[in-house]
Design an enzyme around this catalytic site. Structure first.
Site, PDB file in Angstrom:
ATOM      1  N   ASP A  98       0.860  -1.180   0.000  1.00 28.95           N
ATOM      2  CA  ASP A  98       0.000   0.000   0.000  1.00 28.95           C
ATOM      3  C   ASP A  98       0.898   1.232   0.000  1.00 28.95           C
ATOM      4  OD1 ASP A  98      -2.278   1.687   0.426  1.00 28.95           O
ATOM      5  OD2 ASP A  98      -3.245  -0.010   1.419  1.00 28.95           O
ATOM      6  N   ASP A 200      -2.848   4.903  -2.426  1.00 26.02           N
ATOM      7  CA  ASP A 200      -3.865   5.461  -1.543  1.00 26.02           C
ATOM      8  C   ASP A 200      -4.183   6.924  -1.858  1.00 26.02           C
ATOM      9  OD1 ASP A 200      -5.265   5.093   1.165  1.00 26.02           O
ATOM     10  OD2 ASP A 200      -4.105   6.919   1.504  1.00 26.02           O
ATOM     11  N   GLU A 257      -6.329   4.315  -6.070  1.00 24.41           N
ATOM     12  CA  GLU A 257      -7.594   4.633  -5.407  1.00 24.41           C
ATOM     13  C   GLU A 257      -8.025   5.987  -5.950  1.00 24.41           C
ATOM     14  OE1 GLU A 257      -9.548   5.002  -0.954  1.00 24.41           O
ATOM     15  OE2 GLU A 257      -7.663   6.003  -1.351  1.00 24.41           O
ATOM     16  N   HIS A 330     -11.555  -2.427   2.828  1.00 26.44           N
ATOM     17  CA  HIS A 330     -11.469  -2.153   4.264  1.00 26.44           C
ATOM     18  C   HIS A 330     -12.123  -0.831   4.652  1.00 26.44           C
ATOM     19  CE1 HIS A 330      -8.448   0.207   2.342  1.00 26.44           C
ATOM     20  NE2 HIS A 330      -8.228   0.881   3.459  1.00 26.44           N
ATOM     21  N   ASP A 331     -12.694  -0.133   3.696  1.00 23.51           N
ATOM     22  CA  ASP A 331     -13.213   1.210   3.958  1.00 23.51           C
ATOM     23  C   ASP A 331     -14.730   1.303   3.987  1.00 23.51           C
ATOM     24  OD1 ASP A 331     -10.881   2.585   4.348  1.00 23.51           O
ATOM     25  OD2 ASP A 331     -10.594   3.045   2.220  1.00 23.51           O
TER      26      ASP A 331
END
Ligand code: NOJ
Length: 559
Positions: A98, A200, A257, A330-331
């Site tokens: 990440d 990210d 993202e 995960h969000d």
């Protein structure tokens, strides 16, 4: 489009903190991931994205990095990481890290030094502005609530910018010196042998400067970051440079993202010579969103909305590049809880949703536990909330006049904690996740919903996902699924989501009945069943008769 090694991949996201704890501290670790590599290989995974494992105070669960070159001791050591890399490679699995470079942690050495000397080298790594005690540089609202500006520790006459939490100061990408540091770090990991990066919050690295106010969207007088981002032009220069300096020389995989993408930007982002290999398709998760806050959003998304948003994204990306398709990460909430009605958490429906997403054109990304059909968790009271963003949204709901009970009910369906509860390995203590006290309580449904039970059952959700990944790898259909077109079939037929994957001399029809009632659908040609969700498929008279929540993949002979 040129063929690339990652176009046939099936990816899996691990949230290390919640995956498997091997030392009893209640936090998942890298040795836990190592233990489960065979499980992942048997699931047919060849790319694993690890959410952040770098040193971090965990103010935002590792998305606040205090040292980009070290593994947080809570997750293990660099030796564990190297072993993981090597063992994964033996199993044909690449590790994707990440990359969190819109911001770092306020405990990073760069920020510490910036506080010591705001005008020095490291002060210029951040956005630090003068403050007269009254007028902030602008009225942007941080993603986690409140102003993006915070007093610079030790300097009451200065403030620094944080788009997310105040412990996540934004890095100043306008500064070439900072960019060099970032590329050096990325190349260090790529030289080590990681397969690439998930990037990210990348769209935030370009700010509209100079700082200025935008129209307020709530009573707090602050504006959504989106208002500013719409005016921030020129991010492509940074991203092209990053691509040229890091990904390209390593032939690395990169997935961005990227929220709020526009059709006209897609070729630059994921086209043949795009900044990234791929980017996530978030269009379905954005359905029903409301700027006032989670309390004002629709708690679930209908099948029709899901279909329309997937098809719109597929159309946008067709012959441009590869989207990465997800139902969850995960969000947010678990996909089965968000896209299926509350009453329909039966396995057939979960498999249908998974199959429809997995076989779209692009790269399928599974999130840990999705392969079991893991569901949203239960929040009994506000103290059950761990996630900073859910806590903020709870306050927003209270401020809007909701009672404490109503506010909790309103935010629960969106909480990031839903996806972060421990992975459900067994029916034993703490779902087999830890012998200690888990950092977040497991979903109470683990005694009936867990990997051990599903591994022993041929018609489990897990077994279905294994069949999906096998289909994607199969000699017969791998090319069609990796390179073929995606063409909606009967898009106007209500609660039917169907599409053709056509290419490399084959045509597949993927079809799901997004409702409890049966319905029939016309077929485009003679059909043969390739895969189903364990419900009996009936083909006759040029039609397929579908039971409620039925899913099938058919090979079509088109005349
Ligand atoms: C997106 C990440 O996925 C999320 O978990 C995080 O809170 C923000 N970016 C900030 O890094």
């Amino acid at each position: 489009m040129q063929k690339k090694w990652w176009q046939k991949a099936t990816a899996y996201q691990i949230y290390p903190k919640s995956f498997l704890d091997t030392n009893g501290d209640g936090i998942g670790d890298l040795r836990g991931v190592l233990c489960k590599l065979d499980y992942l290989q048997q699931l047919g995974i060849n790319l694993v994205w690890l959410s952040p494992i770098y040193c971090s105070p965990l103010a935002d669960q590792g998305y606040d990095i205090s040292d980009y070159y070290r593994i947080d001791p809570r997750f293990g050591t660099m030796d564990d990481f190297d072993e993981l890399l090597a063992e994964a490679k033996k199993r044909g699995i690449g590790i994707v890290m990440d990359l969190v470079v819109n911001h770092c942690s306020d405990e990073h050495e760069w920020f510490r030094r910036a506080c010591e000397a705001p005008d020095g080298r490291y002060g210029k790594f951040f956005y630090i502005e003068d403050y007269d005690g009254q007028h902030l540089p602008c009225n942007w609202r941080s993603y986690f609530g409140g102003s993006v500006w915070e007093p610079l520790p030790g300097h009451p006459d200065k403030v620094y910018l944080h788009s997310f939490h105040k412990k996540q100061p934004d890095l100043n990408w306008e500064n070439p010196d900072l960019r060099e540091e970032i590329y050096r770090m990325m190349n260090w990991w790529l030289d080590k042998g990681v397969a690439g990066f998930r990037i990210d919050a990348i769209i935030n690295i370009k700010k509209a400067l100079p700082f200025r106010d935008y129209p307020a969207s709530r009573a707090d007088g602050l504006c959504d970051m989106g208002e500013m981002l719409a005016q921030a032009h020129g991010i492509g220069d940074f991203l092209a440079e990053m691509q040229r300096r890091t990904f390209a020389p390593h032939d690395a995989f990169s997935v961005g993202e990227v929220f709020n993408s526009h059709a006209e930007d897609l070729p630059a982002f994921i086209g043949e010579h795009g900044y990234f290999s791929s980017m996530f398709d978030f269009s379905a998760i954005l359905c029903g969103k409301n700027r006032d806050g989670w309390y004002a959003c629709a708690p679930t998304v209908s099948g029709e909305e899901y279909k329309r948003s997937c098809f719109a994204s597929q159309k946008m990306a067709a012959h441009v590049g590869y989207l990465s398709n997800i139902i969850e990460n995960h969000d947010g909430p678990r996909g089965v809880s968000h896209y299926l009605p509350a009453s329909e958490h039966a396995e057939a429906a979960k498999k249908m949703l998974g199959g429809l997403s997995f076989l779209l054109a692009g790269i399928p990304f599974l999130y840990e536990g999705q392969e079991l059909g893991m569901e949203n968790t239960v929040f009994e009271n506000p103290e059950d909330i761990d996630d900073i963003s859910t806590r903020d949204e709870y306050k927003v709901a209270l401020a809007a006049g909701l009672s404490p009970e109503a506010a909790l009910r309103a935010v629960a369906p969106f909480s990031r904690d839903n996806a972060r509860t421990p992975m459900q390995w067994t029916a034993g203590k703490n779902a087999g996740f830890t012998d200690g006290t888990p950092w977040l309580a497991p979903n109470p449904n683990y005694p009936r919903l867990n990997a051990a039970e599903q591994l022993a059952r041929a018609d489990s959700v897990l077994a279905f996902y294994r069949r999906l990944t096998a289909l994607r790898r199969s000699e017969a259909y791998a090319d069609t699924l990796a390179y073929g077109d995606c063409i909606p079939w009967l898009p106007e037929q209500k609660n039917l989501m169907a599409y053709l994957r056509r290419g490399s001399g084959k045509t597949l029809l993927i079809v799901g009945n997004f409702q409890p009632a049966p319905q029939a659908a016309a077929l485009p040609g003679a059909a043969r069943i390739v895969l189903d969700n364990d419900l009996p498929v009936t083909l006759s008279g040029g039609k397929i008769s579908l039971l409620g929540w039925q899913f099938a993949v058919l090979e079509i002979s088109e005349s």
